[in-house]
Design an enzyme around this catalytic site. Structure first.
Site, PDB file in Angstrom:
ATOM      1  CG  MET A  82      12.914  -0.196   1.549  1.00  0.00           C
ATOM      2  SD  MET A  82      13.464   1.442   1.298  1.00  0.00           S
ATOM      3  CE  MET A  82      11.801   2.315   0.790  1.00  0.00           C
ATOM      4  N   GLY A  83      10.568  -1.864   5.611  1.00  0.00           N
ATOM      5  CA  GLY A  83       9.854  -1.932   6.862  1.00  0.00           C
ATOM      6  C   GLY A  83       8.814  -0.908   6.848  1.00  0.00           C
ATOM      7  CG  LEU A 134       6.678  -4.674   7.803  1.00  0.00           C
ATOM      8  CD1 LEU A 134       6.964  -5.952   8.452  1.00  0.00           C
ATOM      9  CD2 LEU A 134       7.372  -4.495   6.494  1.00  0.00           C
ATOM     10  CG  HIS A 135       1.563  -1.398   4.014  1.00  0.00           C
ATOM     11  ND1 HIS A 135       1.494  -2.186   3.032  1.00  0.00           N
ATOM     12  CD2 HIS A 135       2.601  -0.584   3.658  1.00  0.00           C
ATOM     13  CE1 HIS A 135       2.281  -1.734   2.130  1.00  0.00           C
ATOM     14  NE2 HIS A 135       3.011  -0.539   2.309  1.00  0.00           N
ATOM     15  CG  HIS A 184       5.434  -4.318   3.355  1.00  0.00           C
ATOM     16  ND1 HIS A 184       4.949  -3.145   4.122  1.00  0.00           N
ATOM     17  CD2 HIS A 184       6.291  -3.841   2.505  1.00  0.00           C
ATOM     18  CE1 HIS A 184       5.639  -1.913   3.395  1.00  0.00           C
ATOM     19  NE2 HIS A 184       6.561  -2.532   2.657  1.00  0.00           N
ATOM     20  CD  GLN A 212      15.478   1.233  -2.424  1.00  0.00           C
ATOM     21  OE1 GLN A 212      16.173   0.395  -1.910  1.00  0.00           O
ATOM     22  NE2 GLN A 212      14.094   1.291  -2.550  1.00  0.00           N
ATOM     23  N   GLY A 224       6.111  -6.957  -4.906  1.00  0.00           N
ATOM     24  CA  GLY A 224       4.608  -6.300  -5.075  1.00  0.00           C
ATOM     25  C   GLY A 224       4.476  -6.038  -6.300  1.00  0.00           C
ATOM     26  CG  ASP A 270       7.191  -0.581  -5.848  1.00  0.00           C
ATOM     27  OD1 ASP A 270       7.542   0.395  -5.784  1.00  0.00           O
ATOM     28  OD2 ASP A 270       6.363  -1.172  -4.897  1.00  0.00           O
ATOM     29  CD  GLN A 326      10.982  -2.971  -6.033  1.00  0.00           C
ATOM     30  OE1 GLN A 326      11.682  -1.589  -5.408  1.00  0.00           O
ATOM     31  NE2 GLN A 326      10.276  -3.469  -5.186  1.00  0.00           N
TER      32      GLN A 326
HETATM   33  P1  AMP Z   1       8.898  -1.255   0.256  1.00  0.00           P
HETATM   34  O1  AMP Z   1       8.879  -1.426   1.827  1.00  0.00           O
HETATM   35  O2  AMP Z   1       8.032  -0.043  -0.087  1.00  0.00           O
HETATM   36  O3  AMP Z   1      10.115  -1.245  -0.456  1.00  0.00           O
HETATM   37  O4  AMP Z   1       8.050  -2.439  -0.405  1.00  0.00           O
HETATM   38  C1  AMP Z   1       8.441  -3.926  -0.178  1.00  0.00           C
HETATM   39  C2  AMP Z   1       7.759  -4.712  -1.188  1.00  0.00           C
HETATM   40  O5  AMP Z   1       6.425  -4.650  -0.750  1.00  0.00           O
HETATM   41  C3  AMP Z   1       8.098  -4.501  -2.657  1.00  0.00           C
HETATM   42  O6  AMP Z   1       8.003  -5.836  -3.407  1.00  0.00           O
HETATM   43  C4  AMP Z   1       6.561  -3.779  -2.898  1.00  0.00           C
HETATM   44  O7  AMP Z   1       6.106  -3.686  -4.211  1.00  0.00           O
HETATM   45  C5  AMP Z   1       5.876  -4.540  -1.923  1.00  0.00           C
HETATM   46  N1  AMP Z   1       4.477  -3.481  -1.732  1.00  0.00           N
HETATM   47  C6  AMP Z   1       4.532  -2.266  -1.192  1.00  0.00           C
HETATM   48  N2  AMP Z   1       3.141  -1.668  -1.112  1.00  0.00           N
HETATM   49  C7  AMP Z   1       2.401  -2.772  -1.496  1.00  0.00           C
HETATM   50  C8  AMP Z   1       0.788  -3.005  -1.607  1.00  0.00           C
HETATM   51  N3  AMP Z   1       0.231  -2.077  -1.389  1.00  0.00           N
HETATM   52  N4  AMP Z   1       0.483  -4.152  -2.355  1.00  0.00           N
HETATM   53  C9  AMP Z   1       1.156  -5.134  -2.681  1.00  0.00           C
HETATM   54  N5  AMP Z   1       2.693  -5.151  -2.546  1.00  0.00           N
HETATM   55  C10 AMP Z   1       3.415  -3.906  -1.921  1.00  0.00           C
END
Ligand code: AMP
Length: 303
Positions: A49-50, A52-53, A56, A80, A166, A169, A172
């Site tokens: 969902m952008g 990014l860190h 991601h 969602q 990741g 989640d 998920q």
């Molecule tokens: P999101 O942008 O929050 O929807 O996350 C996108 C993907 O990044 C999902 O598969 C998350 O599980 C993964 N993700 C988010 N935070 C982390 C993290 N700290 N470590 C590993 N994967 C992550």
């Protein structure tokens, strides 16, 4: 762009700019994906969902050597989010995201607008019934239906051979694996480890919402998980109940936290663990609110 370096030549779709290529239309993305498949390329997808860190980026780095073309989707998926959740305030910074994607060697960013993903008349839902109802599904009953619907659409548009999610989640990931199995998506699902801040807090786009005080207190979530891991590994606990109580005390004693849930479940089917059996695996998952921010974290443990 589709890069033209010696290591990753993509002669079928020229891109004169030598930059990550941004695609906003479904037709355009699907056309590129079909052409890549025809030319025998292996496509990797990282849905996000952008904002990014490093969490991601770790998924992108995991996917990069496993595919020829790495596609990252950036889409804040409205289905969602429930009414009253943080959809409108969800942090966004596309330019920064684009630069980060470029840095880790992403080939294409799929960045569709809502009108592309949910045009007028849209009414189909993909739902993984049982796995979507416990843990986070209890307080967010429509959340995972939104996730599975959008991920199914992304799989159909991008045609990935592999997709990386990741472990942050964990529910998920279990739900997506089930969906892939049930719906026969020809996609290998890879689940990549949680990336944490130096003090243990799991990285999340939502950490941005935390006040200084809340941010200082937040690492207790991971501390409580580590404490539970040591307790279970010590072999002194036969049942999850006392371990969960210990975690609750630790979290509540550390600040203004409101516990949504702490549960110990089977990592595959997310069923409640009644008793620790030696040689098994359990997942401890939690969701906790700090101020207005709901954070999740988890840890997998061998028993
Ligand atoms: P999101 O942008 O929050 O929807 O996350 C996108 C993907 O990044 C999902 O598969 C998350 O599980 C993964 N993700 C988010 N935070 C982390 C993290 N700290 N470590 C590993 N994967 C992550």
């Amino acid at each position: 762009m589709l890069k033209t370096s010696k290591t990753r030549p993509f002669p079928t779709i020229p891109n004169p700019t030598d930059r990550v290529r941004v695609v906003r239309k479904i037709d355009g993305m699907a056309g590129i994906a079909r052409e890549l498949k025809r030319s025998g390329k292996r496509i990797g997808l990282v849905p996000t969902m952008g904002f990014l860190h490093e969490g991601h980026l770790s998924l992108m780095k995991c996917a990069r050597p496993k595919c020829d073309i790495l596609i990252v989707s950036i889409y804040v998926n409205p289905t969602q989010f429930s009414p009253g959740e943080d959809l409108s305030g969800y942090p966004r910074d596309f330019e920064r995201d684009e630069a980060l994607c470029e840095r880790v060697g992403v080939d294409i960013i799929f960045y569709p607008p809502d009108t592309e993903m949910y045009p007028d008349g849209f009414q189909t839902e993909v739902s993984v019934k049982e796995l979507s109802r416990n843990l986070c599904g209890k307080s967010r009953p429509t959340h995972f239906d939104g996730v599975t619907t959008v991920v199914a659409k992304l799989f159909n548009i991008v045609l990935p051979d592999i997709a990386v999610f990741g472990r942050k989640d964990a529910q998920q990931a279990a739900i997506i694996r089930r969906m892939v199995l049930d719906m026969n998506f020809p996609v290998e699902i890879i689940v990549s480890p949680i990336v944490r801040e130096p003090d243990g807090l799991a990285m999340s786009s939502r950490n941005k919402y935390l006040s200084t005080e809340e941010r200082r207190a937040a690492p207790v979530l991971h501390e409580s998980l580590r404490m539970a891991k040591s307790a279970i590994e010590s072999g002194k606990y036969a049942f999850p109940g006392p371990v969960i109580e210990m975690m609750k005390d630790r979290i509540i004693g550390s600040g203004p936290f409101e516990i949504d849930y702490i549960e110990i479940v089977n990592p595959d089917d997310l069923s409640t663990v009644e008793k620790f059996e030696s040689g098994g695996e359990v997942l401890i998952a939690l969701a906790v609110k700090i101020g207005g921010t709901r954070l999740i974290d988890n840890i997998e443990i061998g028993t």
